[in-house]
Design an enzyme around this catalytic site. Structure first.
Site, PDB file in Angstrom:
ATOM      1  N   HIS A   1       0.858  -1.097  -0.233  1.00 54.92           N
ATOM      2  CA  HIS A   1      -0.044   0.021  -0.143  1.00 54.92           C
ATOM      3  C   HIS A   1       0.778   1.316   0.151  1.00 54.92           C
ATOM      4  CE1 HIS A   1      -3.461  -2.539   0.876  1.00 54.92           C
ATOM      5  NE2 HIS A   1      -4.125  -1.427   0.578  1.00 54.92           N
TER       6      HIS A   1
ATOM      7  N   HIS B   1       1.523  -3.874   9.336  1.00 56.57           N
ATOM      8  CA  HIS B   1       2.899  -3.678   8.935  1.00 56.57           C
ATOM      9  C   HIS B   1       3.603  -2.805   9.962  1.00 56.57           C
ATOM     10  CE1 HIS B   1       2.966  -4.341   4.677  1.00 56.57           C
ATOM     11  NE2 HIS B   1       1.752  -3.999   4.675  1.00 56.57           N
TER      12      HIS B   1
HETATM   13  C1  LIG Z   1      -6.129  -7.994 -11.564  1.00 52.91           C
HETATM   14  C2  LIG Z   1      -5.387  -8.453 -10.331  1.00 52.91           C
HETATM   15  C3  LIG Z   1      -4.927  -9.653 -10.635  1.00 52.91           C
HETATM   16  C4  LIG Z   1      -5.633  -7.616  -9.536  1.00 52.91           C
HETATM   17  C5  LIG Z   1      -4.665  -8.047  -8.183  1.00 52.91           C
HETATM   18  C6  LIG Z   1      -4.691  -6.927  -7.126  1.00 52.91           C
HETATM   19  C7  LIG Z   1      -4.090  -7.458  -5.836  1.00 52.91           C
HETATM   20  C8  LIG Z   1      -4.775  -8.577  -5.106  1.00 52.91           C
HETATM   21  C9  LIG Z   1      -3.419  -6.685  -5.015  1.00 52.91           C
HETATM   22  C10 LIG Z   1      -2.981  -6.991  -3.931  1.00 52.91           C
HETATM   23  C11 LIG Z   1      -3.029  -5.705  -2.912  1.00 52.91           C
HETATM   24  C12 LIG Z   1      -2.764  -5.812  -1.646  1.00 52.91           C
HETATM   25  C13 LIG Z   1      -3.502  -6.689  -0.441  1.00 52.91           C
HETATM   26  C14 LIG Z   1      -1.441  -5.634  -1.164  1.00 52.91           C
HETATM   27  C15 LIG Z   1      -0.960  -5.981   0.137  1.00 52.91           C
HETATM   28  O1  LIG Z   1      -0.505  -4.615   0.761  1.00 52.91           O
HETATM   29  P1  LIG Z   1       0.291  -4.374   2.197  1.00 52.91           P
HETATM   30  O2  LIG Z   1       0.414  -3.008   2.225  1.00 52.91           O
HETATM   31  O3  LIG Z   1      -0.551  -5.038   3.174  1.00 52.91           O
HETATM   32  O4  LIG Z   1       1.580  -5.039   1.645  1.00 52.91           O
END
Ligand SMILES: CC(C)=CCC/C(C)=C/CC/C(C)=C/COP(=O)(O)O
Length: 282
Positions: free
Chosen positions: A203, A245
């Site tokens: 994020h 985090h």
């Molecule tokens: C179309 C497609 C495959 C989209 C995937 C988008 C997706 C699931 C992104 C993940 C985002 C996410 C939960 C990131 C984790 O963020 P942190 O800040 O917890 O590392």
């Protein structure tokens, strides 16, 4: 009997406990020739005992390597390194300890019964505002709706930047494999398997990269520019408040997102590049 602490420090310093004639333990160094009264107790004669001392692990380890002198005593180099841990090592472990402590203190929305548990739903809204799916969907929708070539170019590059961010963060998480804070509840929506890992915050990278992207490519009034910066900062901060985090995951995430934007500028897909790429495909 020596205490366990005394025993382990003896093992580290290369000395071994042995019982003296009065039944008490005495410590002799394996890297020094033992005093004659102990030599006689170790073997039938001083020569045998000296030979045994020369077969000690320390002597064997040190035999091929160079030695350092400490107050007249010869120590193998690797032992000297253990005794003098590097400043960088101490600084890193202190930073990690502060990071763990601070992240735990700041995780005030980690669950409903945390001290600021009542604002957790609001923090989760902030989390969704920095999630990959709304950003990818938004950029794709704007690309589809855009009727100017310039608008399409910007949106296409935003899409490329978002995909690049997902790939780079995924690789980094898979390599570093840092666990999320113990107080985190894994109730995030739509995650990849690597999102079980903490470093860096996806994020935070996305917020920093998208903020730079929007400030560079959209004509925004000053209050809106400030709002974009505040949003990016708050997305990062909310990761720690939610207990998702550690502080260092977010700080590094901001740096990484900032540099990712530079990479996007380098890889910028211009209509000319696109047309020639499409032309080559046909
Ligand atoms: C179309 C497609 C495959 C989209 C995937 C988008 C997706 C699931 C992104 C993940 C985002 C996410 C939960 C990131 C984790 O963020 P942190 O800040 O917890 O590392």
């Amino acid at each position: 009997m020596p205490s366990p602490k005394a025993r382990s420090s003896a093992a580290r310093s290369g000395s071994v406990p042995c019982t003296g004639g009065n039944g008490r333990y005495e410590f002799i160094s394996l890297s020094r020739t033992p005093p004659p009264h102990l030599l006689q107790r170790q073997g039938s004669d001083p020569t045998t005992a000296r030979l045994r001392a020369s077969e000690s692990p320390n002597r064997r380890r040190g035999s091929g390597s160079s030695t350092s002198s400490t107050g007249g005593q010869q120590l193998p180099e690797e032992d000297c390194m253990k005794l003098n841990p590097s400043i960088i090592g101490i600084a890193l472990s202190s930073l990690l300890a502060i990071d763990l402590w601070l992240s735990k203190r700041l995780g005030v929305c980690a669950c409903e019964d945390s001290s600021w548990g009542s604002v957790r739903p609001l923090m989760k809204l902030v989390e969704i505002s920095g999630h990959g799916i709304p950003w990818l969907a938004g950029a794709a929708y704007c690309l589809y709706k855009s009727d100017s070539a310039a608008g399409q170019e910007v949106m296409l590059n935003l899409l490329m930047a978002l995909v690049l961010d997902l790939v780079l963060v995924g690789v980094m998480k898979a390599v570093v494999r840092r666990r999320r804070p113990a107080h985190n509840r894994m109730d995030m929506f739509a995650t990849f398997s690597v999102d079980g890992y903490s470093f860096p915050s996806g994020h935070a990278t996305r917020a920093a990269m998208c903020a730079r992207f929007l400030l560079a490519h959209l004509v925004l009034a000053a209050p809106l520019r400030v709002l974009v910066l505040l949003w990016a900062t708050f997305v990062g901060f909310s990761r720690v408040l939610l207990g998702r985090h550690h502080v260092t995951d977010v700080v590094f995430g901001f740096f990484m997102g900032y540099w990712q934007y530079n990479l996007v500028e380098i890889l910028w897909l211009s209509p000319v590049v696109l047309q020639s790429t499409i032309g080559q495909l046909h």
